[in-house]
Design a protein around this motif. Structure first.
Motif, PDB file in Angstrom:
ATOM      1  N   ASP A   5     -14.359  -6.772  15.158  1.00 19.95           N
ATOM      2  CA  ASP A   5     -13.749  -7.872  14.397  1.00 19.95           C
ATOM      3  C   ASP A   5     -13.370  -7.465  12.979  1.00 19.95           C
ATOM      4  OD1 ASP A   5     -13.970  -9.684  16.487  1.00 19.95           O
ATOM      5  OD2 ASP A   5     -15.986 -10.326  15.886  1.00 19.95           O
ATOM      6  N   ILE A   6     -13.908  -6.340  12.503  1.00 22.99           N
ATOM      7  CA  ILE A   6     -13.661  -5.934  11.124  1.00 22.99           C
ATOM      8  C   ILE A   6     -12.371  -5.112  11.055  1.00 22.99           C
ATOM      9  CG2 ILE A   6     -14.581  -4.797   9.082  1.00 22.99           C
ATOM     10  CD1 ILE A   6     -16.167  -7.245  10.058  1.00 22.99           C
ATOM     11  N   LYS A   7     -11.419  -5.602  10.294  1.00 25.48           N
ATOM     12  CA  LYS A   7     -10.121  -4.958  10.139  1.00 25.48           C
ATOM     13  C   LYS A   7      -9.899  -4.582   8.678  1.00 25.48           C
ATOM     14  CE  LYS A   7      -9.336  -6.167  14.451  1.00 25.48           C
ATOM     15  NZ  LYS A   7      -9.388  -5.159  15.540  1.00 25.48           N
ATOM     16  N   ASN A   8      -8.958  -3.678   8.475  1.00 27.74           N
ATOM     17  CA  ASN A   8      -8.556  -3.359   7.107  1.00 27.74           C
ATOM     18  C   ASN A   8      -7.211  -3.993   6.803  1.00 27.74           C
ATOM     19  OD1 ASN A   8      -7.487  -1.283   8.951  1.00 27.74           O
ATOM     20  ND2 ASN A   8      -6.620  -0.335   7.106  1.00 27.74           N
ATOM     21  N   ALA A   9      -7.027  -4.354   5.552  1.00 23.40           N
ATOM     22  CA  ALA A   9      -5.773  -4.917   5.072  1.00 23.40           C
ATOM     23  C   ALA A   9      -5.524  -4.385   3.680  1.00 23.40           C
ATOM     24  CB  ALA A   9      -5.829  -6.447   5.056  1.00 23.40           C
ATOM     25  N   LEU A  10      -4.313  -4.548   3.206  1.00 25.28           N
ATOM     26  CA  LEU A  10      -4.040  -4.182   1.819  1.00 25.28           C
ATOM     27  C   LEU A  10      -4.871  -5.048   0.889  1.00 25.28           C
ATOM     28  CD1 LEU A  10      -0.145  -3.794   1.725  1.00 25.28           C
ATOM     29  CD2 LEU A  10      -1.864  -1.983   1.897  1.00 25.28           C
ATOM     30  N   ILE A  11      -5.370  -4.455  -0.164  1.00 26.29           N
ATOM     31  CA  ILE A  11      -6.038  -5.245  -1.197  1.00 26.29           C
ATOM     32  C   ILE A  11      -5.027  -6.247  -1.746  1.00 26.29           C
ATOM     33  CG2 ILE A  11      -6.958  -5.110  -3.544  1.00 26.29           C
ATOM     34  CD1 ILE A  11      -8.322  -2.522  -2.740  1.00 26.29           C
ATOM     35  N   PRO A  12      -5.407  -7.525  -1.858  1.00 24.08           N
ATOM     36  CA  PRO A  12      -4.452  -8.541  -2.324  1.00 24.08           C
ATOM     37  C   PRO A  12      -3.901  -8.229  -3.702  1.00 24.08           C
ATOM     38  CG  PRO A  12      -6.413  -9.566  -1.398  1.00 24.08           C
ATOM     39  CD  PRO A  12      -6.709  -8.098  -1.521  1.00 24.08           C
ATOM     40  N   GLY A  13      -2.754  -8.821  -3.999  1.00 22.69           N
ATOM     41  CA  GLY A  13      -2.132  -8.665  -5.304  1.00 22.69           C
ATOM     42  C   GLY A  13      -1.865 -10.023  -5.930  1.00 22.69           C
ATOM     43  N   THR A  14      -0.721 -10.149  -6.544  1.00 26.04           N
ATOM     44  CA  THR A  14      -0.291 -11.403  -7.157  1.00 26.04           C
ATOM     45  C   THR A  14       1.122 -11.692  -6.667  1.00 26.04           C
ATOM     46  OG1 THR A  14       0.716 -10.356  -9.099  1.00 26.04           O
ATOM     47  CG2 THR A  14      -1.659 -10.817  -9.202  1.00 26.04           C
ATOM     48  N   ASP A  15       1.721 -12.746  -7.189  1.00 25.28           N
ATOM     49  CA  ASP A  15       3.102 -13.043  -6.829  1.00 25.28           C
ATOM     50  C   ASP A  15       4.050 -11.924  -7.260  1.00 25.28           C
ATOM     51  OD1 ASP A  15       2.337 -15.423  -5.702  1.00 25.28           O
ATOM     52  OD2 ASP A  15       2.732 -16.614  -7.498  1.00 25.28           O
ATOM     53  N   GLU A  16       3.659 -11.176  -8.284  1.00 23.97           N
ATOM     54  CA  GLU A  16       4.520 -10.107  -8.811  1.00 23.97           C
ATOM     55  C   GLU A  16       4.072  -8.718  -8.391  1.00 23.97           C
ATOM     56  OE1 GLU A  16       3.018 -12.395 -10.941  1.00 23.97           O
ATOM     57  OE2 GLU A  16       4.771 -13.744 -10.870  1.00 23.97           O
ATOM     58  N   VAL A  17       2.828  -8.554  -7.956  1.00 27.60           N
ATOM     59  CA  VAL A  17       2.264  -7.243  -7.650  1.00 27.60           C
ATOM     60  C   VAL A  17       1.825  -7.215  -6.190  1.00 27.60           C
ATOM     61  CG1 VAL A  17       0.457  -5.576  -8.205  1.00 27.60           C
ATOM     62  CG2 VAL A  17       1.483  -6.959 -10.026  1.00 27.60           C
ATOM     63  N   ARG A  18       2.320  -6.232  -5.441  1.00 29.30           N
ATOM     64  CA  ARG A  18       2.016  -6.156  -4.007  1.00 29.30           C
ATOM     65  C   ARG A  18       0.546  -5.873  -3.755  1.00 29.30           C
ATOM     66  NH1 ARG A  18       1.135  -7.226   0.440  1.00 29.30           N
ATOM     67  NH2 ARG A  18       1.914  -6.242   2.354  1.00 29.30           N
ATOM     68  N   SER A  28     -10.121   9.935  16.300  1.00 30.43           N
ATOM     69  CA  SER A  28     -11.341   9.265  15.866  1.00 30.43           C
ATOM     70  C   SER A  28     -11.049   8.186  14.820  1.00 30.43           C
ATOM     71  CB  SER A  28     -12.315  10.299  15.288  1.00 30.43           C
ATOM     72  OG  SER A  28     -13.453   9.661  14.733  1.00 30.43           O
ATOM     73  N   ILE A  29     -10.207   8.493  13.844  1.00 28.73           N
ATOM     74  CA  ILE A  29      -9.911   7.552  12.766  1.00 28.73           C
ATOM     75  C   ILE A  29      -9.253   6.285  13.291  1.00 28.73           C
ATOM     76  CG2 ILE A  29      -8.469   7.194  10.726  1.00 28.73           C
ATOM     77  CD1 ILE A  29      -8.955  10.090   9.991  1.00 28.73           C
ATOM     78  N   SER A  30      -8.298   6.437  14.199  1.00 31.04           N
ATOM     79  CA  SER A  30      -7.559   5.273  14.686  1.00 31.04           C
ATOM     80  C   SER A  30      -8.428   4.326  15.496  1.00 31.04           C
ATOM     81  CB  SER A  30      -6.356   5.724  15.527  1.00 31.04           C
ATOM     82  OG  SER A  30      -6.782   6.454  16.668  1.00 31.04           O
ATOM     83  N   GLY A  31      -9.631   4.765  15.857  1.00 37.24           N
ATOM     84  CA  GLY A  31     -10.525   3.902  16.617  1.00 37.24           C
ATOM     85  C   GLY A  31     -11.229   2.857  15.786  1.00 37.24           C
ATOM     86  N   TRP A  32     -11.220   2.991  14.455  1.00 32.21           N
ATOM     87  CA  TRP A  32     -11.958   2.017  13.646  1.00 32.21           C
ATOM     88  C   TRP A  32     -11.220   1.543  12.399  1.00 32.21           C
ATOM     89  CZ3 TRP A  32     -12.730   4.254   8.891  1.00 32.21           C
ATOM     90  CH2 TRP A  32     -12.745   5.647   8.842  1.00 32.21           C
ATOM     91  N   ILE A  33     -10.042   2.063  12.154  1.00 32.82           N
ATOM     92  CA  ILE A  33      -9.266   1.624  10.995  1.00 32.82           C
ATOM     93  C   ILE A  33      -7.782   1.813  11.309  1.00 32.82           C
ATOM     94  CG2 ILE A  33      -9.125   3.837   9.770  1.00 32.82           C
ATOM     95  CD1 ILE A  33      -9.823   2.299   7.182  1.00 32.82           C
ATOM     96  N   ASP A  34      -6.939   0.983  10.719  1.00 37.14           N
ATOM     97  CA  ASP A  34      -5.494   1.119  10.897  1.00 37.14           C
ATOM     98  C   ASP A  34      -5.010   2.212   9.940  1.00 37.14           C
ATOM     99  OD1 ASP A  34      -2.696   0.892  10.690  1.00 37.14           O
ATOM    100  OD2 ASP A  34      -2.749  -1.234  11.184  1.00 37.14           O
ATOM    101  N   PRO A  35      -4.677   3.391  10.465  1.00 33.11           N
ATOM    102  CA  PRO A  35      -4.311   4.499   9.582  1.00 33.11           C
ATOM    103  C   PRO A  35      -3.005   4.257   8.832  1.00 33.11           C
ATOM    104  CG  PRO A  35      -3.952   5.102  11.869  1.00 33.11           C
ATOM    105  CD  PRO A  35      -4.660   3.784  11.887  1.00 33.11           C
ATOM    106  N   ASP A  36      -2.093   3.469   9.401  1.00 28.04           N
ATOM    107  CA  ASP A  36      -0.833   3.205   8.724  1.00 28.04           C
ATOM    108  C   ASP A  36      -1.049   2.318   7.495  1.00 28.04           C
ATOM    109  OD1 ASP A  36       0.624   4.699  10.568  1.00 28.04           O
ATOM    110  OD2 ASP A  36       0.879   2.981  11.901  1.00 28.04           O
ATOM    111  N   LEU A  37      -1.885   1.289   7.659  1.00 33.09           N
ATOM    112  CA  LEU A  37      -2.205   0.442   6.507  1.00 33.09           C
ATOM    113  C   LEU A  37      -2.976   1.233   5.455  1.00 33.09           C
ATOM    114  CD1 LEU A  37      -3.225  -3.047   7.971  1.00 33.09           C
ATOM    115  CD2 LEU A  37      -1.337  -2.550   6.396  1.00 33.09           C
ATOM    116  N   LEU A  38      -3.857   2.102   5.921  1.00 29.66           N
ATOM    117  CA  LEU A  38      -4.627   2.924   4.983  1.00 29.66           C
ATOM    118  C   LEU A  38      -3.701   3.842   4.205  1.00 29.66           C
ATOM    119  CD1 LEU A  38      -7.449   3.634   3.968  1.00 29.66           C
ATOM    120  CD2 LEU A  38      -7.587   5.344   5.780  1.00 29.66           C
ATOM    121  N   SER A  39      -2.714   4.403   4.902  1.00 28.27           N
ATOM    122  CA  SER A  39      -1.749   5.266   4.232  1.00 28.27           C
ATOM    123  C   SER A  39      -0.945   4.481   3.201  1.00 28.27           C
ATOM    124  CB  SER A  39      -0.815   5.893   5.270  1.00 28.27           C
ATOM    125  OG  SER A  39       0.179   6.672   4.653  1.00 28.27           O
TER     126      SER A  39
END
Length: 428
Positions: free
Chosen positions: A281-294, A360-371
């Motif tokens: 159930d644990i996923k990675n996402a981009l750290i949030p930003g603001t309306d002006e900062v991604r 191994s990495i792709s089994g527990w984290i989204d490598p594209d989002l991490l990149s």
């Protein structure tokens, strides 16, 4: 507040008075660091002994006391040959002559050629490289996707305001009492790193390129970051344990927390069924930003360095190469093991092409989002000045008081800016 020089003297006296098991005389090489996976480190050292014939022993210090105990050890005349080094005190230790550069040592050029320049820069001080990587990576957002789904939320938050809104929905739905955990306890790996993350994700930095403080300016990204923490605590959606808990990953793994910024490698354990009730159930996402900062984040590197007092520099360099580079068979054995078994980030380019590592990495984290997350990383050169550690330690209590509303935020930040300038003048 004690100056760096006074602190060093006091710590040295303390060490001499009480003694330390780690200082005992013994044959062979002595490695020290923080006590992460001690059994694995010991196994790796056994492989080193088998390959090179040198006995080697791991004698760690508690993580939160590591810097202070090592300063005392250096001042007293350390008997350690190799030590872990965090970027936050690389400049301090290098400037004091407590660790030795590896620039020009046999084999160093070949190993450094496999590393990205950014990692080399983070291991350098005044043009000299001081070690090889233990692990590296970026700070990212981890979240419990099942909690979002149960609350009717379609996707993770893209802004910090949206995170507060989603957290309130999750809390109101009775899914968890405190959906957000922020690591703002006192300690080397907690409050200041979280403040840096929150500031970077608002498009700001704590200091400008000339190391002048920016955080004390009202309306700055750093000021707004502290305001956000206060708001979240007042709303009851940020866990009050954020100010005291020293193992926040357990909360996500237990399913009692929804959102948390964390080092990328932490998601491996969070998605391991043997270690986590929330595995899958644990996923990675981009750290949030603001309306002006991604988004915004920072990268890090931990390294192995040779101490100034090693009795056999050649043997110590062999150990550093084995731990942070290649073993006697010519493979990146230790860095690959950390990546496969514990998800620690790595730096050597050949490991990115290693099929076993990639799978191994792709089994527990989204490598594209991490990149993508790594593209938003800011540099933190102020961490490489020798007085940074003293300033950081002195900031913890005042910052917590400001977050809790127990002290005037403006006054706290003004005082911290003044303290920084005083320390800079003392060192310069």
């Amino acid at each position: 507040m004690l100056s760096s020089k006074k602190l060093i003297v006091l710590l040295a006296l303390f060490t001499l008075l009480i003694g330390s098991a780690a200082m005992a005389q013994d044959d062979g090489l002595k490695l020290t660091g923080w006590p992460y996976q001690v059994d694995v480190v010991t196994e790796n050292l056994g492989r080193f002994t088998d390959q090179y014939g040198w006995d080697a022993e791991f004698l760690p210090f508690p993580s939160n006391e590591y810097r202070d105990k090592m300063v005392a050890s250096f001042v007293a005349g350390t008997e350690f040959d190799v030590a872990y080094v965090r970027d936050s005190y690389l400049a301090e230790w290098a400037a004091a002559g407590w660790i030795q550069p590896i620039t020009g040592l046999e084999g160093a050029e070949e190993l450094l050629a496999d590393l990205p320049q950014g990692i080399i820069d983070q291991m350098s001080f005044e043009g000299e490289v001081y070690g090889l990587p233990y692990y590296s990576g970026v700070q990212t957002l981890a979240y419990n996707a099942a909690h979002l789904e149960a609350a009717g939320i379609m996707s993770p938050p893209e802004t910090w305001d949206e995170m507060l809104q989603q957290a309130q929905m999750i809390k109101d739905a009775g899914i968890v009492e405190y959906p957000i955990f922020m690591s703002v306890r006192s300690g080397e790996n907690y409050l200041l790193r979280e403040w840096e993350t929150l500031t970077a994700a608002r498009g700001g930095k704590l200091f400008d390129d000339d190391f002048n403080p920016l955080f004390q300016e009202e309306g700055s990204a750093a000021w707004e970051a502290l305001d956000w923490l206060t708001t979240g605590l007042d709303m009851g959606v940020i866990d009050p344990a954020s100010l005291t808990n020293d193992d926040p990953g357990l909360l996500l793994a237990a399913g009692t927390s929804t959102f948390q910024t964390t080092t990328d490698y932490a998601l491996k354990a969070m998605n391991d069924p043997e270690q986590s009730m929330a595995a899958g159930d644990i996923k990675n996402a981009l750290i949030p930003g603001t309306d002006e900062v991604r988004s915004g984040t920072w990268g890090y590197v931990r390294l192995y360095a040779i101490t100034n007092n090693t009795q056999d520099k050649d043997a110590a360099w062999q150990l550093v190469q084995f731990l942070g580079g290649k073993d006697a068979t010519g493979v990146y054995y230790v860095p690959k093991r950390w990546a496969l078994e514990f998800g620690l980030g790595f730096s050597p380019a050949p490991l990115y092409e290693d099929e076993e590592v990639r799978n191994s990495i792709s089994g527990w984290i989204d490598p594209d989002l991490l990149s993508e997350q790594s593209e938003y990383a800011i540099s933190r050169p102020y961490r490489f000045v020798p007085y940074f550690s003293d300033w950081e330690i002195g900031s913890w209590g005042p910052l917590q008081a400001a977050i809790l509303g127990d002290a005037d935020k403006g006054q706290v930040l003004a005082d911290l800016a003044e303290e920084w300038n005083d320390l800079r003048e003392e060192w310069e």
